[in-house]
Design a protein around this motif. Structure first.
Motif, PDB file in Angstrom:
ATOM      1  N   LEU A  37       0.894  -1.126  -0.076  1.00 33.73           N
ATOM      2  CA  LEU A  37       0.026  -0.314   0.063  1.00 33.73           C
ATOM      3  C   LEU A  37       0.934   1.320   0.050  1.00 33.73           C
ATOM      4  CD1 LEU A  37      -2.849   1.528   0.351  1.00 33.73           C
ATOM      5  CD2 LEU A  37      -2.687   1.037   2.687  1.00 33.73           C
ATOM      6  N   ASP A  38       0.718   2.213  -0.982  1.00 34.80           N
ATOM      7  CA  ASP A  38       1.447   3.403  -1.088  1.00 34.80           C
ATOM      8  C   ASP A  38       0.529   4.767  -0.815  1.00 34.80           C
ATOM      9  OD1 ASP A  38       3.335   5.368  -1.836  1.00 34.80           O
ATOM     10  OD2 ASP A  38       4.054   4.125  -3.391  1.00 34.80           O
ATOM     11  N   LEU A  39       0.877   5.255   0.223  1.00 35.22           N
ATOM     12  CA  LEU A  39       0.037   6.426   0.640  1.00 35.22           C
ATOM     13  C   LEU A  39       0.644   7.567   0.258  1.00 35.22           C
ATOM     14  CD1 LEU A  39      -0.300   5.229   4.345  1.00 35.22           C
ATOM     15  CD2 LEU A  39      -2.277   4.941   2.384  1.00 35.22           C
ATOM     16  N   GLY A  40       0.094   8.131  -1.035  1.00 36.10           N
ATOM     17  CA  GLY A  40       0.579   9.406  -1.769  1.00 36.10           C
ATOM     18  C   GLY A  40       1.699   8.816  -2.726  1.00 36.10           C
ATOM     19  N   ILE A  41       1.071   7.882  -3.516  1.00 33.25           N
ATOM     20  CA  ILE A  41       1.834   7.230  -4.595  1.00 33.25           C
ATOM     21  C   ILE A  41       2.588   7.958  -5.657  1.00 33.25           C
ATOM     22  CG2 ILE A  41      -0.054   6.424  -6.104  1.00 33.25           C
ATOM     23  CD1 ILE A  41       1.081   3.592  -6.458  1.00 33.25           C
ATOM     24  N   TYR A  91      -8.861   8.215   3.655  1.00 36.11           N
ATOM     25  CA  TYR A  91      -8.690   6.860   3.281  1.00 36.11           C
ATOM     26  C   TYR A  91      -8.621   5.845   4.502  1.00 36.11           C
ATOM     27  CZ  TYR A  91      -6.436   2.752   1.179  1.00 36.11           C
ATOM     28  OH  TYR A  91      -6.215   1.403   0.940  1.00 36.11           O
ATOM     29  N   GLU A  92      -9.494   4.918   4.258  1.00 38.00           N
ATOM     30  CA  GLU A  92      -9.382   3.995   5.661  1.00 38.00           C
ATOM     31  C   GLU A  92      -8.361   2.690   5.168  1.00 38.00           C
ATOM     32  OE1 GLU A  92     -12.824   0.916   7.697  1.00 38.00           O
ATOM     33  OE2 GLU A  92     -13.411   2.545   6.392  1.00 38.00           O
ATOM     34  N   ILE A  93      -7.560   2.459   6.164  1.00 38.09           N
ATOM     35  CA  ILE A  93      -6.633   1.251   5.934  1.00 38.09           C
ATOM     36  C   ILE A  93      -7.140   0.176   6.564  1.00 38.09           C
ATOM     37  CG2 ILE A  93      -4.283   0.442   6.497  1.00 38.09           C
ATOM     38  CD1 ILE A  93      -3.219   3.772   6.494  1.00 38.09           C
ATOM     39  N   GLN A  94      -7.363  -1.095   6.013  1.00 38.81           N
ATOM     40  CA  GLN A  94      -7.814  -2.150   6.458  1.00 38.81           C
ATOM     41  C   GLN A  94      -6.863  -2.911   7.415  1.00 38.81           C
ATOM     42  OE1 GLN A  94      -9.379  -4.796   3.411  1.00 38.81           O
ATOM     43  NE2 GLN A  94     -10.149  -3.052   2.263  1.00 38.81           N
ATOM     44  N   GLU A  95      -7.415  -3.330   8.266  1.00 33.99           N
ATOM     45  CA  GLU A  95      -6.493  -3.993   9.358  1.00 33.99           C
ATOM     46  C   GLU A  95      -5.679  -5.381   8.838  1.00 33.99           C
ATOM     47  OE1 GLU A  95      -7.828  -4.240  13.393  1.00 33.99           O
ATOM     48  OE2 GLU A  95      -8.420  -2.230  13.415  1.00 33.99           O
ATOM     49  N   GLN A  96      -4.642  -5.540   9.369  1.00 32.78           N
ATOM     50  CA  GLN A  96      -3.804  -6.696   8.893  1.00 32.78           C
ATOM     51  C   GLN A  96      -4.112  -7.146   7.426  1.00 32.78           C
ATOM     52  OE1 GLN A  96      -4.474  -9.802  11.869  1.00 32.78           O
ATOM     53  NE2 GLN A  96      -5.075  -8.365  13.466  1.00 32.78           N
ATOM     54  N   ASN A  97      -3.720  -6.450   6.598  1.00 34.14           N
ATOM     55  CA  ASN A  97      -3.879  -6.513   5.258  1.00 34.14           C
ATOM     56  C   ASN A  97      -2.768  -6.353   4.225  1.00 34.14           C
ATOM     57  OD1 ASN A  97      -5.914  -6.856   3.120  1.00 34.14           O
ATOM     58  ND2 ASN A  97      -5.576  -4.455   2.735  1.00 34.14           N
ATOM     59  N   CYS A  98      -1.693  -5.727   4.765  1.00 33.88           N
ATOM     60  CA  CYS A  98      -0.553  -5.406   3.902  1.00 33.88           C
ATOM     61  C   CYS A  98       0.737  -5.985   4.499  1.00 33.88           C
ATOM     62  CB  CYS A  98      -0.510  -3.907   3.853  1.00 33.88           C
ATOM     63  SG  CYS A  98      -1.791  -3.146   3.156  1.00 33.88           S
ATOM     64  N   SER A  99       1.717  -6.278   3.570  1.00 34.03           N
ATOM     65  CA  SER A  99       2.910  -6.839   3.971  1.00 34.03           C
ATOM     66  C   SER A  99       3.780  -5.506   3.978  1.00 34.03           C
ATOM     67  CB  SER A  99       3.696  -7.710   2.925  1.00 34.03           C
ATOM     68  OG  SER A  99       3.546  -7.235   1.490  1.00 34.03           O
ATOM     69  N   LEU A 100       3.803  -4.445   3.410  1.00 30.52           N
ATOM     70  CA  LEU A 100       4.398  -3.182   3.144  1.00 30.52           C
ATOM     71  C   LEU A 100       3.545  -2.039   3.086  1.00 30.52           C
ATOM     72  CD1 LEU A 100       6.977  -1.396   3.038  1.00 30.52           C
ATOM     73  CD2 LEU A 100       7.156  -1.739   0.557  1.00 30.52           C
ATOM     74  N   ILE A 101       3.656  -1.021   3.778  1.00 32.35           N
ATOM     75  CA  ILE A 101       2.950  -0.004   3.687  1.00 32.35           C
ATOM     76  C   ILE A 101       4.074   1.185   3.541  1.00 32.35           C
ATOM     77  CG2 ILE A 101       1.369   2.032   4.625  1.00 32.35           C
ATOM     78  CD1 ILE A 101      -0.126  -0.137   6.062  1.00 32.35           C
ATOM     79  N   ILE A 102       4.013   2.175   2.544  1.00 31.14           N
ATOM     80  CA  ILE A 102       4.874   3.315   2.218  1.00 31.14           C
ATOM     81  C   ILE A 102       4.319   4.704   2.170  1.00 31.14           C
ATOM     82  CG2 ILE A 102       6.375   4.284   0.251  1.00 31.14           C
ATOM     83  CD1 ILE A 102       6.328   1.471  -0.988  1.00 31.14           C
TER      84      ILE A 102
END
Length: 215
Positions: A37-41, A91-102
């Protein structure tokens, strides 16, 4: 929705260059298979190497033009992706959903309370072993003192820049460390002042970078 970033992306291509942040490159082998997940991709530079490795990419950005360039990039690669046109604060980030968040230099354009909330939500969004990378401007940034003297403070260390209709926020290391949840650990923390020659005239930035791993 603030359109100053849309105007900027329409004027220029590859605003932030083509290479991923060095720390992301350094720790890429620690990223488990799964969603990135890239926040501000932006135009996708930090997600590209993970797309090439087969990760599903989800990107959020305020600029439609930037997202269109991401779409073209990821379509050419043939990776699985989804792109969301939205303010990060909405934006709503889903719990326990990503291997990497940027989050690279995007939280600085939110009020501090909004940015801190996103950092906490991002940690909850990681799977076990997942990584969170945060890059923000620090109070050692030369612009901090300039903005502090010139502009209205809307929250602690958050200033409204009327010429661009944006918020600019600056951080200290200790307040980032206080956001770390009990089920997470620090992999890397870095602070420096460096010359930025990647966009516009040469200028200096004070930077804080943090890599957190969900235990």
């Amino acid at each position: 929705m603030n359109n100053s970033w849309e105007m900027k992306y329409r004027e220029l291509k590859n605003i932030w260059g083509l290479e991923a942040e060095h720390i992301l490159v350094q720790y890429q082998t620690m990223v488990k298979p799964g969603k990135v997940l890239d926040l501000g991709i932006g135009e996708g530079r930090n997600s590209l190497m993970f797309a090439l490795k087969g990760h599903k990419i989800e990107g959020v950005d305020i600029s439609e033009t930037a997202l269109q360039r991401c779409k073209e990039l990821f379509t050419d690669i043939g990776c699985e992706y989804s792109l969301v046109h939205k303010e990060l604060s909405e934006y709503e980030i889903q719990e326990q959903n990503c291997s990497l968040i940027i989050s690279t230099w995007s939280l600085n354009f939110l009020k501090k309370t909004e940015a801190i909330q996103i950092i906490k939500e991002a940690q909850r969004g990681l799977v076990s072993g997942g990584l969170l990378y945060i890059g923000v401007f620090s109070k050692d940034d030369p612009q901090y003192q300039e903005y502090k003297a010139k502009y209205q403070e809307v929250e602690t260390d958050s200033y409204y820049i009327p010429e661009r209709n944006i918020i600019k926020t600056y951080f200290e290391k200790n307040e980032l460390l206080r956001t770390i949840e009990s089920d997470c650990e620090i992999i890397c923390i870095k602070e420096d002042i460096s010359l930025d020659i990647g966009h516009g005239e040469e200028h200096y930035h004070g930077a804080l970078e943090l890599v957190i791993r969900k235990i």
